[in-house]
Design a protein around this motif. Structure first.
Motif, mmCIF file in Angstrom:
data_model
loop_
_atom_site.group_PDB
_atom_site.id
_atom_site.type_symbol
_atom_site.label_atom_id
_atom_site.label_comp_id
_atom_site.label_asym_id
_atom_site.label_seq_id
_atom_site.Cartn_x
_atom_site.Cartn_y
_atom_site.Cartn_z
ATOM 1 N N CYS A 3 32.063 53.790 45.418
ATOM 2 C CA CYS A 3 32.457 52.513 44.711
ATOM 3 C C CYS A 3 32.141 51.603 45.698
ATOM 4 O O CYS A 3 32.551 51.583 46.806
ATOM 5 C CB CYS A 3 34.188 52.638 44.510
ATOM 6 S SG CYS A 3 34.778 51.103 43.822
ATOM 7 N N ILE A 4 31.859 50.380 45.034
ATOM 8 C CA ILE A 4 31.356 49.260 45.809
ATOM 9 C C ILE A 4 32.195 48.191 45.561
ATOM 10 O O ILE A 4 32.144 46.834 45.910
ATOM 11 C CB ILE A 4 29.984 48.614 45.524
ATOM 12 C CG1 ILE A 4 29.766 48.556 44.142
ATOM 13 C CG2 ILE A 4 28.890 49.826 45.978
ATOM 14 C CD1 ILE A 4 28.489 47.837 43.651
ATOM 15 N N CYS A 58 33.431 46.485 42.912
ATOM 16 C CA CYS A 58 32.878 45.190 42.092
ATOM 17 C C CYS A 58 33.992 44.744 41.102
ATOM 18 O O CYS A 58 34.099 43.627 40.795
ATOM 19 C CB CYS A 58 31.594 45.616 41.428
ATOM 20 S SG CYS A 58 31.963 46.658 40.195
ATOM 21 N N MET A 59 34.777 45.680 40.893
ATOM 22 C CA MET A 59 36.383 45.183 39.945
ATOM 23 C C MET A 59 35.679 45.298 38.556
ATOM 24 O O MET A 59 36.727 45.060 37.666
ATOM 25 C CB MET A 59 37.015 43.999 40.427
ATOM 26 C CG MET A 59 37.650 44.171 41.728
ATOM 27 S SD MET A 59 38.724 45.690 41.792
ATOM 28 C CE MET A 59 39.356 45.356 43.361
ATOM 29 N N CYS A 93 35.297 47.417 36.257
ATOM 30 C CA CYS A 93 35.906 48.437 35.444
ATOM 31 C C CYS A 93 37.424 48.217 35.076
ATOM 32 O O CYS A 93 37.998 48.325 34.114
ATOM 33 C CB CYS A 93 36.083 50.012 36.183
ATOM 34 S SG CYS A 93 36.724 50.099 37.833
ATOM 35 N N VAL A 102 27.353 52.093 39.754
ATOM 36 C CA VAL A 102 27.237 52.966 40.935
ATOM 37 C C VAL A 102 27.614 54.587 39.982
ATOM 38 O O VAL A 102 27.800 55.656 40.605
ATOM 39 C CB VAL A 102 27.732 52.857 42.184
ATOM 40 C CG1 VAL A 102 26.969 51.934 42.817
ATOM 41 C CG2 VAL A 102 29.147 52.738 42.364
ATOM 42 N N CYS A 161 30.067 50.772 35.083
ATOM 43 C CA CYS A 161 29.995 50.821 36.561
ATOM 44 C C CYS A 161 28.632 51.019 37.103
ATOM 45 O O CYS A 161 27.992 51.887 36.736
ATOM 46 C CB CYS A 161 30.729 52.362 36.755
ATOM 47 S SG CYS A 161 30.872 52.609 38.890
HETATM 48 FE FE1 SF4 Z 1 32.478 51.305 39.757
HETATM 49 FE FE2 SF4 Z 1 34.906 50.080 39.425
HETATM 50 FE FE3 SF4 Z 1 34.244 50.595 41.759
HETATM 51 FE FE4 SF4 Z 1 33.011 48.678 40.469
HETATM 52 S S1 SF4 Z 1 34.932 48.734 41.072
HETATM 53 S S2 SF4 Z 1 31.969 50.130 41.635
HETATM 54 S S3 SF4 Z 1 32.998 49.725 38.081
HETATM 55 S S4 SF4 Z 1 34.445 52.189 40.043
#
Ligand code: SF4
Ligand code: F3S
Length: 115
Positions: free
Chosen positions: A95-96, A98-99, A101, A69, A67
């Motif tokens: 969370c940004i 980004c997917m 995880c 962030v 992750c």
């Molecule tokens: Fe972190 Fe998952 Fe959010 Fe991406 S989608 S920023 S990996 S929690």
């Protein structure tokens, strides 16, 4: 895999019951907990924007490591049948979307609501 419609298909657990399902020694869990829960064997889904199904998580850890962030923190879950620790989406508000995880989890235990 985690049910992406958990927030309509499950009931939110509040108060001490939620804290117990998060291994926390306080009156309320830090993030939302979606039941059913029956600690220590059944711990529910934790989080809302970033949601982790504790009953699927096998503590692989790639989500936490990757992750960008640092949304996740480890929580000890002794006597859970799948693993002795889980990732709590403690900083899910960072969370940004980004997917990463969601893509890396080997048991599809994570849902991110990017819509
Ligand atoms: Fe972190 Fe998952 Fe959010 Fe991406 S989608 S920023 S990996 S929690
Ligand atoms: Fe658990 Fe999947 Fe992360 S197994 S630790 S949610 S990669």
């Amino acid at each position: 895999p985690i049910d992406p419609n958990f927030d309509s298909n499950r009931e939110r657990v509040e108060g001490e019951e939620a804290a117990a399902a998060s291994g926390e020694d306080q009156d309320e869990a830090a993030v939302a907990v979606w039941g059913p829960v029956d600690p220590p064997e059944q711990l529910g889904i934790h989080g809302t924007h970033v949601a982790v199904d504790y009953d699927l998580c096998i503590a692989d850890g790639t989500c936490l490591e990757d992750c960008p962030v640092d949304v996740f923190t480890w929580v000890d879950t002794p006597d859970h049948p799948e693993s002795e620790r889980k990732v709590e989406p403690t900083f899910e508000d960072q969370c940004i979307d980004c997917m990463l995880c969601v893509d890396v989890c080997p048991v599809d235990a994570i849902d991110v609501d990017a819509s």
